[in-house]
Design a protein around this motif. Structure first.
Motif, mmCIF file in Angstrom:
data_model
loop_
_atom_site.group_PDB
_atom_site.id
_atom_site.type_symbol
_atom_site.label_atom_id
_atom_site.label_comp_id
_atom_site.label_asym_id
_atom_site.label_seq_id
_atom_site.Cartn_x
_atom_site.Cartn_y
_atom_site.Cartn_z
ATOM 1 N N SER A 155 0.810 -1.223 0.000
ATOM 2 C CA SER A 155 0.000 0.000 0.000
ATOM 3 C C SER A 155 0.839 1.267 0.000
ATOM 4 N N PHE A 156 2.159 1.124 0.118
ATOM 5 C CA PHE A 156 3.020 2.286 0.356
ATOM 6 C C PHE A 156 4.116 2.397 -0.689
ATOM 7 N N SER A 157 4.297 3.611 -1.208
ATOM 8 C CA SER A 157 5.437 3.924 -2.073
ATOM 9 C C SER A 157 5.965 5.292 -1.675
ATOM 10 N N SER A 158 7.197 5.581 -2.078
ATOM 11 C CA SER A 158 7.811 6.847 -1.684
ATOM 12 C C SER A 158 8.629 7.428 -2.822
ATOM 13 N N THR A 159 8.410 8.717 -3.097
ATOM 14 C CA THR A 159 9.248 9.385 -4.102
ATOM 15 C C THR A 159 10.640 9.644 -3.538
ATOM 16 N N LEU A 160 10.826 9.403 -2.232
ATOM 17 C CA LEU A 160 12.140 9.547 -1.603
ATOM 18 C C LEU A 160 12.969 8.266 -1.704
ATOM 19 N N ASP A 161 12.326 7.175 -2.073
ATOM 20 C CA ASP A 161 12.987 5.873 -2.142
ATOM 21 C C ASP A 161 13.619 5.693 -3.528
ATOM 22 N N PRO A 162 14.942 5.488 -3.593
ATOM 23 C CA PRO A 162 15.596 5.289 -4.900
ATOM 24 C C PRO A 162 14.959 4.160 -5.713
ATOM 25 N N ASN A 163 14.435 3.151 -5.018
ATOM 26 C CA ASN A 163 13.815 2.031 -5.731
ATOM 27 C C ASN A 163 12.519 2.426 -6.433
ATOM 28 N N ASP A 164 11.881 3.494 -5.953
ATOM 29 C CA ASP A 164 10.633 3.958 -6.569
ATOM 30 C C ASP A 164 10.864 5.024 -7.636
ATOM 31 N N GLN A 165 12.086 5.548 -7.717
ATOM 32 C CA GLN A 165 12.359 6.636 -8.657
ATOM 33 C C GLN A 165 12.039 6.288 -10.117
ATOM 34 N N PRO A 166 12.362 5.066 -10.579
ATOM 35 C CA PRO A 166 12.016 4.747 -11.971
ATOM 36 C C PRO A 166 10.528 4.836 -12.261
ATOM 37 N N HIS A 167 9.697 4.659 -11.222
ATOM 38 C CA HIS A 167 8.246 4.700 -11.413
ATOM 39 C C HIS A 167 7.698 6.124 -11.444
ATOM 40 N N VAL A 168 8.415 7.079 -10.836
ATOM 41 C CA VAL A 168 7.897 8.445 -10.712
ATOM 42 C C VAL A 168 7.628 9.054 -12.082
ATOM 43 N N THR A 169 8.536 8.833 -13.015
ATOM 44 C CA THR A 169 8.340 9.364 -14.365
ATOM 45 C C THR A 169 7.082 8.785 -15.011
ATOM 46 N N ASP A 170 6.870 7.482 -14.813
ATOM 47 C CA ASP A 170 5.671 6.846 -15.368
ATOM 48 C C ASP A 170 4.407 7.377 -14.697
ATOM 49 N N LYS A 176 -8.387 -0.948 -0.512
ATOM 50 C CA LYS A 176 -7.067 -0.785 -1.112
ATOM 51 C C LYS A 176 -6.714 0.697 -1.099
ATOM 52 N N LEU A 177 -5.987 1.133 -0.078
ATOM 53 C CA LEU A 177 -5.582 2.529 0.044
ATOM 54 C C LEU A 177 -4.185 2.703 -0.546
ATOM 55 N N ALA A 178 -4.030 3.693 -1.424
ATOM 56 C CA ALA A 178 -2.716 3.978 -2.021
ATOM 57 C C ALA A 178 -2.071 5.115 -1.243
ATOM 58 N N VAL A 179 -0.950 4.850 -0.599
ATOM 59 C CA VAL A 179 -0.261 5.840 0.237
ATOM 60 C C VAL A 179 1.047 6.226 -0.443
ATOM 61 N N LEU A 180 1.225 7.509 -0.729
ATOM 62 C CA LEU A 180 2.442 7.989 -1.392
ATOM 63 C C LEU A 180 3.163 8.973 -0.484
ATOM 64 N N GLU A 181 4.395 8.635 -0.143
ATOM 65 C CA GLU A 181 5.232 9.526 0.660
ATOM 66 C C GLU A 181 5.995 10.476 -0.255
ATOM 67 N N THR A 182 6.008 11.766 0.122
ATOM 68 C CA THR A 182 6.718 12.780 -0.648
ATOM 69 C C THR A 182 7.550 13.635 0.303
ATOM 70 N N PRO A 183 8.547 14.378 -0.206
ATOM 71 C CA PRO A 183 9.397 15.175 0.686
ATOM 72 C C PRO A 183 8.651 16.356 1.296
ATOM 73 N N ARG A 184 8.764 16.493 2.595
ATOM 74 C CA ARG A 184 8.074 17.559 3.310
ATOM 75 C C ARG A 184 8.488 18.937 2.799
ATOM 76 N N LYS A 185 9.781 19.142 2.571
ATOM 77 C CA LYS A 185 10.243 20.490 2.199
ATOM 78 C C LYS A 185 9.730 20.923 0.831
ATOM 79 N N GLU A 186 9.271 19.961 0.015
ATOM 80 C CA GLU A 186 8.749 20.305 -1.307
ATOM 81 C C GLU A 186 7.226 20.362 -1.344
ATOM 82 N N GLU A 187 6.558 19.783 -0.333
ATOM 83 C CA GLU A 187 5.109 19.599 -0.487
ATOM 84 C C GLU A 187 4.247 19.974 0.715
ATOM 85 N N PHE A 188 4.861 20.334 1.845
ATOM 86 C CA PHE A 188 4.005 20.576 3.009
ATOM 87 C C PHE A 188 4.561 21.669 3.902
ATOM 88 N N SER A 189 3.802 22.762 3.984
ATOM 89 C CA SER A 189 4.122 23.854 4.904
ATOM 90 C C SER A 189 2.800 24.476 5.342
#
Length: 478
Positions: free
Chosen positions: A74-89, A395-408
């Motif tokens: 249920s969890f993916s992260s744009t901070l995880d190098p393993n998920d980086q190839p998927h971010v573009t898609d 089925k909840l899709a949880v996406l982690e993103t960097p705080r400094k870019e997305e949350f203030s």
């Protein structure tokens, strides 16, 4: 439109529900006052609010519930190098959906800026950027920009990519919010694709469940929480409009986040690729003791568990890497839905748990007719949170993103020692824009702001390569 119920029917309905006291002073009201009270009572489903009160005040505490981490799938992260190839898609999938006219945005903007020292709706607030743009303007311009990006990336699909903007206000903020948009020409958005709708309210109650009267002819009410959005979407015709437009995907967020990526194609594409009907964007916790809700499992169901409900040993538990908190997915009220899912929530609401807030509530003493201004909590307000649908999601899709870019978040007034203020919001936006400029090969001294009309997420800044920028400065075009 259904015809309003008559005085006779309303009297009978409220009396049978044990709430007939709302008519105590009815006969002493003016003709106009009687009509006003009947109109208000006609909007209250008294049997429903009785059920809500009974369920909320008898629900067992959650302190003995089993709390578990999110399942791996249920969890993916744009901070995880393993998920980086998927971010573009994911981004390509999201942009394609936007280009096809399949994405809409819902903005939760019912709050007033009281804690900010402002009497205006929070979205009207100026955090002090060089441009002095309001939160509403910044977010509207991000929609304009992502529409252009989608159109540019998929010209064969869309001559014009439209992202409809649905803005949830409250009764106190509705008129001023609409006028703010009108007076600013909707910040460049097409008025045909901007729709305002009101958050719902519920009666306020005595501790034993009797509806309080604010005045002899007015029921005391309070907003039903940001979770009231689901009922409001039906009541105000938003779901019908989404169906009419043929829009299957929605991005919803709160107005007070100055870094929010409105209609974020990466988040939308991620949820679509996961075939999820509901998704949530999170950021890493700053520390184990940070007072923020965490997305995890409660009794084997998806939930947001408040920091006060998680035992310290769980809050401090680390993953196998020895660095990352096991319960690290901080909730930021940033959601994805399918229209199909939103249409299914009406049935879920019958069993959703409203939350009890004990408050000091001004009211009329029905025995004497005098106004009571309490000095201690004397009543109950009920509210639903937007994440209260999570336990009903398979089925909840949880996406982690960097705080400094997305949350203030903007919560507190200028100079607040607790942060989350105009000062921190402004600093976070300017720090992000400095990173964008430096990544493009430019340099920055002082406060330099990039308009959302120039860049959505740091793209398209090639012309700044080798350019030295001196602030304070706002860049509206390149």
């Amino acid at each position: 439109m259904p015809q309003p119920l008559s005085e006779e029917v309303l009297r009978q309905t409220f009396t049978e529900a044990g709430q007939g006291h709302v008519f105590t002073y009815f006969d002493s009201l003016t003709t106009e006052g009687k009509a006003k009270l009947l109109k208000q009572l006609d909007t209250i489903d008294v049997n429903r609010v009785n059920r809500i009160f009974a369920k909320a005040t008898t629900a067992p505490p959650h302190d003995k519930d089993a709390i578990d981490p999110l399942p791996f799938e249920s969890f993916s992260s744009t901070l995880d190098p393993n998920d980086q190839p998927h971010v573009t898609d994911w981004r390509a999938t999201g942009l394609r959906a936007i280009a096809q006219g399949k994405v809409a945005v819902i903005l939760l903007a019912g709050g007033q800026g009281t804690r900010l020292g402002s009497s205006s709706p929070k979205g009207c607030y100026d955090i002090g950027l060089p441009s002095h743009k309001s939160l509403f303007q910044i977010q509207a311009e991000r929609i304009l920009q992502i529409q252009k990006i989608a159109q540019r990336n998929y010209p064969e699909i869309a001559s014009t990519a439209i992202v409809p903007f649905y803005i949830m206000t409250s009764e106190p903020t509705r008129v001023e919010t609409e006028n703010f948009f009108k007076n600013n020409n909707y910040f460049g958005l097409n008025v045909q694709h901007v729709m305002f709708f009101n958050q719902g309210v519920l009666p306020a109650f005595t501790m034993d469940g009797k509806i309080l009267m604010e005045d002899k002819g007015v029921v005391a009410t309070a907003p039903d929480g940001n979770g009231g959005i689901y009922k409001a979407l039906r009541r105000e015709g938003v779901l019908a409009d989404l169906e009419r437009r043929g829009i299957p995907y929605i991005h919803a967020y709160c107005v007070d986040n100055c870094l929010v990526k409105v209609a974020d194609p990466v988040f939308i594409g991620y949820c679509v690729s996961k075939n999820a009907k509901c998704g949530v964007k999170v950021v890493p916790k700053q520390r184990a003791s940070e007072p923020v809700g965490v997305v995890c499992l409660r009794d084997h169901k998806f939930a947001v568990v408040e920091y006060s409900e998680i035992p310290a040993e769980l809050s401090n538990q680390l993953k196998d890497d020895g660095k990352t908190l096991m319960y690290n997915a901080a909730n930021i009220a940033n959601h994805f839905y399918t229209t199909e899912f939103l249409n299914s929530i009406e049935e879920m609401e019958k069993t959703m748990e409203f939350h009890v807030a004990k408050k000091k509530i001004k009211h009329i003493d029905l025995a004497t007719g005098t106004l009571i201004v309490p000095t201690a909590n004397n009543g109950i307000k009920l509210e639903l949170f937007i994440f209260d649908v999570f336990p009903f999601v398979e089925k909840l899709a949880v996406l982690e993103t960097p705080r400094k870019e997305e949350f203030s978040p903007l919560k507190n007034g200028p100079g607040s020692k607790d942060g989350d203020s105009p000062d921190t919001s402004r600093a976070d936006v300017l720090a992000q824009h400095k990173r964008f400029i430096e990544a493009a090969g430019g340099t920055v001294v002082g406060d330099v702001e990039l308009s959302p009309l120039v860049t959505y997420g740091g793209e398209g800044l090639d012309k700044l390569n080798g350019v030295a920028l001196q602030g304070p400065k706002n860049i509206e075009s390149l």
